[in-house]
Structure formats: structure tokens, C-alpha cells
Design a protein around this motif. Structure first.
Motif: not given
Length: 181
Positions: A60-76
Motif C-alpha cells: 500500500s506504500s507504493g512498492s511494485l512487482y515487475a517481471l525481469w526480462r532476463c532473456d528473450d523467451r516468448a513465454d513472459l
């Protein structure tokens, strides 16, 4: 042009469920506009921003979840999930989206829980949704997400000029006693 929330079927399933909820199913968790700027580095680093895909508020204080695109795989959906803290924390919190979805059931998130009775029904609905879409048990991994991806993440951060950010992750790896391979 598609009206889908994201190009990731698993996130689209969660968005459809989320749209039916009137209460939180996990304290502090809230989907946000998919891949709508991280804004976590100062000044904004396009090399960082190009490989980090935010999709949810983690606290609730503004932290985020994000995906790290560590490579170019198709299945994100199989990309590692980052926690980008509003107070400077940064670590890999899940191997992939499915693990994160199960982790959202963790009662010890550090977030204040909504009123119990209202929250219980929505949380049960989320648990039912999770089992129906992803099976009755969480995925199992031999190593933690930080053990699996941490030092590779550090190397990537250094390669895009994020020395201070890399130091945050290095500190976590050292606290967790995860040696560099």
C-alpha cells in the motif's frame, strides 16, 4: 489491437478475476497498468526500463512487482518476478508469475490486512480461482529465486550502469549467504 490487459495469458486471467473483486485478496496487492513505466531509477535509465515490466503494486506504500526480462523467451509468464520497494529494497521474489500468485496467499506480508470478515470471502474466492487455473499446489523449486537468479541479476544491473542498484541486490545476496557462482 487487443483489449487484453497484457500479452501474458496468466496476467489476463488474474485481471479478469481482479475485476470481479470488491475487496483485496492479498494485502497491499493491486494490479496497475501493465508495463507503464517503472520510475525506480534516478534518473530514469532506458536500459533498465526496457527490461523491467511493472504490472502490480506490491504494498500500500507504493512498492511494485515487475517481471525481469532476463532473456528473450516468448513465454513472459516464466520470467523472474522482482520486488521493487518504495524504501529502496530490490530483490527477486518469485521464479515466475505462478509462484507469485501462490505467494499472494501468504498471510505474513507485513501489510495491514483488511477487515477480517469482508476479506475472508474474497481471499477464499482467490484461492479457488488459483486452484482452478493453476492446480491444487504451488510450483516447487530446488532453489530460492535469489539463489537461482540473484547474481545474474547483479551482473545485468552492472551491465546497464546501475551500480548503486546492484549494490542493493549484492547486500541481500550476502545477507542470505548466497555465494557468487
Amino acid at each position: 489491437m487487443s483489449d487484453a490487459y497484457s500479452p501474458i495469458p496468466e496476467l489476463n486471467l488474474l485481471k479478469a478475476f481482479d475485476d470481479t473483486c470488491t475487496d483485496f485478496y492479498s494485502p497491499g496487492f493491486e494490479l496497475r497498468a501493465y508495463n507503464h513505466g517503472v520510475g525506480w531509477t534516478e534518473p530514469d535509465n532506458p536500459d533498465f526500463e526496457d527490461r523491467v515490466i511493472p504490472f502490480a503494486q506490491a504494498t500500500s506504500s507504493g512498492s511494485l512487482y515487475a517481471l525481469w526480462r532476463c532473456d528473450d523467451r516468448a513465454d513472459l509468464a516464466t520470467l523472474p518476478v522482482l520486488f521493487l520497494g518504495d524504501e529502496g529494497d530490490l530483490y527477486i521474489t518469485a521464479h515466475d508469475l505462478r509462484e507469485l500468485f501462490w505467494d499472494l496467499l501468504d498471510e505474513d506480508s507485513g501489510e495491514p490486512a483488511p477487515p477480517r470478515e469482508e476479506y475472508r470471502a474474497t481471499r477464499q474466492a482467490y484461492h479457488t480461482w488459483l486452484e482452478r487455473n493453476f492446480g491444487p499446489t504451488p510450483p516447487a523449486y530446488d532453489r530460492s529465486p535469489m539463489e537461482e537468479h540473484g547474481w545474474r541479476f547483479v551482473d545485468w544491473l552492472l551491465s546497464v550502469g546501475e551500480r548503486d542498484t546492484a549494490d542493493i541486490v549484492i547486500e541481500s545476496l550476502e545477507l542470505l549467504e548466497i555465494p557468487r557462482p
